[in-house]
Design an enzyme around this catalytic site. Structure first.
Site, PDB file in Angstrom:
ATOM      1  N   ASP A   1      -5.689  -0.363   5.946  1.00  0.00           N
ATOM      2  CA  ASP A   1      -6.547  -0.540   7.015  1.00  0.00           C
ATOM      3  C   ASP A   1      -7.629   0.386   7.159  1.00  0.00           C
ATOM      4  O   ASP A   1      -8.963  -0.067   7.460  1.00  0.00           O
ATOM      5  CB  ASP A   1      -5.953  -0.781   8.383  1.00  0.00           C
ATOM      6  CG  ASP A   1      -4.623  -1.401   8.206  1.00  0.00           C
ATOM      7  OD1 ASP A   1      -4.316  -2.216   7.201  1.00  0.00           O
ATOM      8  OD2 ASP A   1      -3.447  -1.130   9.126  1.00  0.00           O
TER       9      ASP A   1
ATOM     10  N   LEU B   1      -5.201  -7.296  13.369  1.00  0.00           N
ATOM     11  CA  LEU B   1      -6.473  -6.924  12.585  1.00  0.00           C
ATOM     12  C   LEU B   1      -6.904  -5.824  12.462  1.00  0.00           C
ATOM     13  O   LEU B   1      -8.199  -5.451  12.555  1.00  0.00           O
ATOM     14  CB  LEU B   1      -7.428  -7.948  13.432  1.00  0.00           C
ATOM     15  CG  LEU B   1      -6.954  -9.551  13.359  1.00  0.00           C
ATOM     16  CD1 LEU B   1      -7.984 -10.447  14.384  1.00  0.00           C
ATOM     17  CD2 LEU B   1      -6.986 -10.119  12.009  1.00  0.00           C
TER      18      LEU B   1
ATOM     19  N   GLY C   1      -3.784  -5.697  19.006  1.00  0.00           N
ATOM     20  CA  GLY C   1      -2.249  -6.019  18.967  1.00  0.00           C
ATOM     21  C   GLY C   1      -2.330  -7.536  18.246  1.00  0.00           C
ATOM     22  O   GLY C   1      -1.142  -8.083  18.159  1.00  0.00           O
TER      23      GLY C   1
ATOM     24  N   ASP D   1       0.756  -1.087   0.042  1.00  0.00           N
ATOM     25  CA  ASP D   1      -0.029  -0.099  -0.065  1.00  0.00           C
ATOM     26  C   ASP D   1       0.902   1.434  -0.052  1.00  0.00           C
ATOM     27  O   ASP D   1       0.781   2.129  -0.814  1.00  0.00           O
ATOM     28  CB  ASP D   1      -1.303   0.056   1.146  1.00  0.00           C
ATOM     29  CG  ASP D   1      -0.556  -0.043   2.574  1.00  0.00           C
ATOM     30  OD1 ASP D   1       0.768  -0.338   2.874  1.00  0.00           O
ATOM     31  OD2 ASP D   1      -1.464   0.111   3.422  1.00  0.00           O
TER      32      ASP D   1
ATOM     33  N   SER E   1      -7.231  -3.240  14.823  1.00  0.00           N
ATOM     34  CA  SER E   1      -8.255  -2.453  15.656  1.00  0.00           C
ATOM     35  C   SER E   1      -8.062  -1.220  15.710  1.00  0.00           C
ATOM     36  O   SER E   1      -9.129  -0.490  16.065  1.00  0.00           O
ATOM     37  CB  SER E   1      -7.956  -3.203  17.222  1.00  0.00           C
ATOM     38  OG  SER E   1      -6.457  -2.831  17.437  1.00  0.00           O
TER      39      SER E   1
ATOM     40  N   TYR F   1       9.044  -1.723  10.177  1.00  0.00           N
ATOM     41  CA  TYR F   1       8.061  -1.145   9.322  1.00  0.00           C
ATOM     42  C   TYR F   1       8.756   0.099   8.692  1.00  0.00           C
ATOM     43  O   TYR F   1       8.819   0.385   7.414  1.00  0.00           O
ATOM     44  CB  TYR F   1       6.781  -0.857   9.950  1.00  0.00           C
ATOM     45  CG  TYR F   1       5.580  -0.406   8.967  1.00  0.00           C
ATOM     46  CD1 TYR F   1       4.646  -1.461   8.404  1.00  0.00           C
ATOM     47  CD2 TYR F   1       5.500   0.820   8.674  1.00  0.00           C
ATOM     48  CE1 TYR F   1       3.713  -1.213   7.656  1.00  0.00           C
ATOM     49  CE2 TYR F   1       4.304   1.118   7.763  1.00  0.00           C
ATOM     50  CZ  TYR F   1       3.315   0.097   7.239  1.00  0.00           C
ATOM     51  OH  TYR F   1       2.470   0.370   6.411  1.00  0.00           O
TER      52      TYR F   1
HETATM   53  C1  GLA Z   1      -0.041  -2.587   8.417  1.00  0.00           C
HETATM   54  C2  GLA Z   1      -0.279  -1.033   7.866  1.00  0.00           C
HETATM   55  C3  GLA Z   1      -1.007  -1.043   6.508  1.00  0.00           C
HETATM   56  C4  GLA Z   1       0.172  -1.824   5.586  1.00  0.00           C
HETATM   57  C5  GLA Z   1       0.152  -3.277   6.231  1.00  0.00           C
HETATM   58  C6  GLA Z   1       1.178  -4.173   5.492  1.00  0.00           C
HETATM   59  O1  GLA Z   1      -1.192  -2.981   8.641  1.00  0.00           O
HETATM   60  O2  GLA Z   1      -1.029  -0.237   8.833  1.00  0.00           O
HETATM   61  O3  GLA Z   1      -0.996   0.305   6.027  1.00  0.00           O
HETATM   62  O4  GLA Z   1       1.176  -1.377   5.320  1.00  0.00           O
HETATM   63  O5  GLA Z   1       1.010  -3.058   7.383  1.00  0.00           O
HETATM   64  O6  GLA Z   1       0.561  -4.498   4.540  1.00  0.00           O
END
Ligand code: GLA
Length: 369
Positions: A173, A126, A123, A39, A128, A222
């Site tokens: 998300d 999913l 955590g 994304d 939240s 990340y």
């Molecule tokens: C987390 C981030 C998303 C996306 C995913 C990995 O959920 O909030 O924006 O980057 O990781 O696909």
């Protein structure tokens, strides 16, 4: 469960504020079927909303204050819409951040008071927090007379995370929580934000497999992956890895650092897998979709290096259980959940089998949704 949740919220609202709520809003968590770490590279994702929500019962106030009591945290967030200058600590920052982002987008919001209940496990990967953001956005819309427009609301949620909470997430998300549809995944083009609902193959079930491991190191790793992806795009002289094709990767990446080459290979192939997954779903081909899920897990594990032993054990346990078409880790990684595509008529036997195999391999009890 839904009727209970509803009554619990109404009762809690009455005891907190001495009156009935005027609105009940909710926003779902998500699981991602295909397209992870794509994304923020302007690529493609294929998430689904899940049947667990963050709920808010609320009523308007006559001032510009927001009071939100969380039944899960037994804590109340309170802030003034006319004086949002610095973030609070903890969960309140997510609620405040959404109000701040909606204000920045030019919306005049009214104050409100509410009670919050979250059914999305926290955590576990999913989303939240995205569900909380979209529930708060729905609450703000309800009292301020704004229509529900998923894309700007999702952008406000993302802005709350990036600019207020300090988490540099992409748009997936929030957009799936804002725009998800029952029985469908949503293919999102994260550059144009165009999105299209895609039906699941018939007679299949999507099973969420929670490793019950904490997602360690996720924020720093990340951000490091984001930086590496930008370095990969710069190597090709394009704005984002979305602009790199599989052919460009196959032609070689010259002197680019080996680790960054692997990151690029994951993102470019994952974008293609997401488009291929949509085609498989449109052709009602569960077998093909399962194969693509397995290839995606290998790429996330070996090239993007965001899996972990528990996730690998969960995916292996799922694949070794009867009726499983495919499985992969889902979301940011480093713990949290895997997702499996299972024959609907094998679901009852699949769940105890995968649980047993995962516990044998990891020593941990899984949670299965
Ligand atoms: C987390 C981030 C998303 C996306 C995913 C990995 O959920 O909030 O924006 O980057 O990781 O696909």
């Amino acid at each position: 469960m839904q009727a209970n949740t509803y009554q619990k919220l109404v009762d809690a609202f009455r005891s907190a504020y001495g009156r009935a709520p005027e609105h009940m809003v909710r926003a779902p968590g998500r699981v991602n079927l295909m397209g992870d770490h794509t994304d923020y590279n302007d690529g493609f994702v294929l998430p689904m909303a899940i049947d667990r929500w963050v709920w808010i019962a609320l009523a308007a106030r006559n001032d510009l204050k927001v009071h939100l009591h969380s039944l899960d945290m037994n804590d109340t967030a309170a802030f003034d819409l006319s004086a949002l200058d610095s973030p609070q600590q903890g969960w309140a920052a997510y609620a405040e951040g959404v109000a701040w982002a909606l204000g920045q987008a030019g919306h005049a919001l009214g104050g409100w008071q509410g009670v919050l209940l979250g059914e999305v496990p926290m955590g576990a990967g999913l989303s939240s927090s995205a569900a909380l953001e979209m529930a708060v956005a729905r609450a703000c819309c309800a009292v301020s007379g704004l229509p529900w427009d998923p894309v700007p609301m999702a952008l406000a949620g993302q802005k709350a995370e990036n600019g207020w909470v300090g988490m540099n997430c992409g748009i997936m998300d929030q957009l799936i929580s804002a725009a998800g549809q029952a029985g469908h995944a949503l293919c999102i083009d994260c550059r144009s934000l165009d999105h299209e609902a895609v039906s699941l193959p018939p007679e299949t079930a999507v099973v969420v497999l929670d490793t019950t491991t904490q997602r360690g190191l996720v924020d720093s790793a990340y951000n490091q992956r984001r930086t590496q992806c930008d370095a990969g795009a710069a190597h090709f002289g394009v704005p984002k890895l979305r602009d790199v094709t599989p052919e460009m990767v196959a032609a070689g990446m010259g002197s680019l650092e080996a680790e960054i080459q692997r990151r690029v290979r994951h993102v470019v192939s994952e974008n293609q897998r997401t488009l291929d997954s949509v085609a498989a779903m449109e052709a009602a081909d569960a077998v093909r979709l399962g194969e693509i899920m397995q290839a995606s897990h290998a790429s996330l594990r070996d090239d993007f290096e965001v899996s972990c032993p528990a996730l690998d054990q969960m995916v292996d346990s799922a694949l070794a259980s009867e009726g499983c078409y495919g499985a992969r880790m889902t979301g940011a990684g480093f713990g949290g959940c895997a997702v499996a595509l299972v024959k609907a008529d094998r679901l009852e036997a699949f769940i105890p089998e995968v649980s047993r195999k995962y516990t044998q391999a990891s020593g941990l009890p899984p949670r299965i949704y």
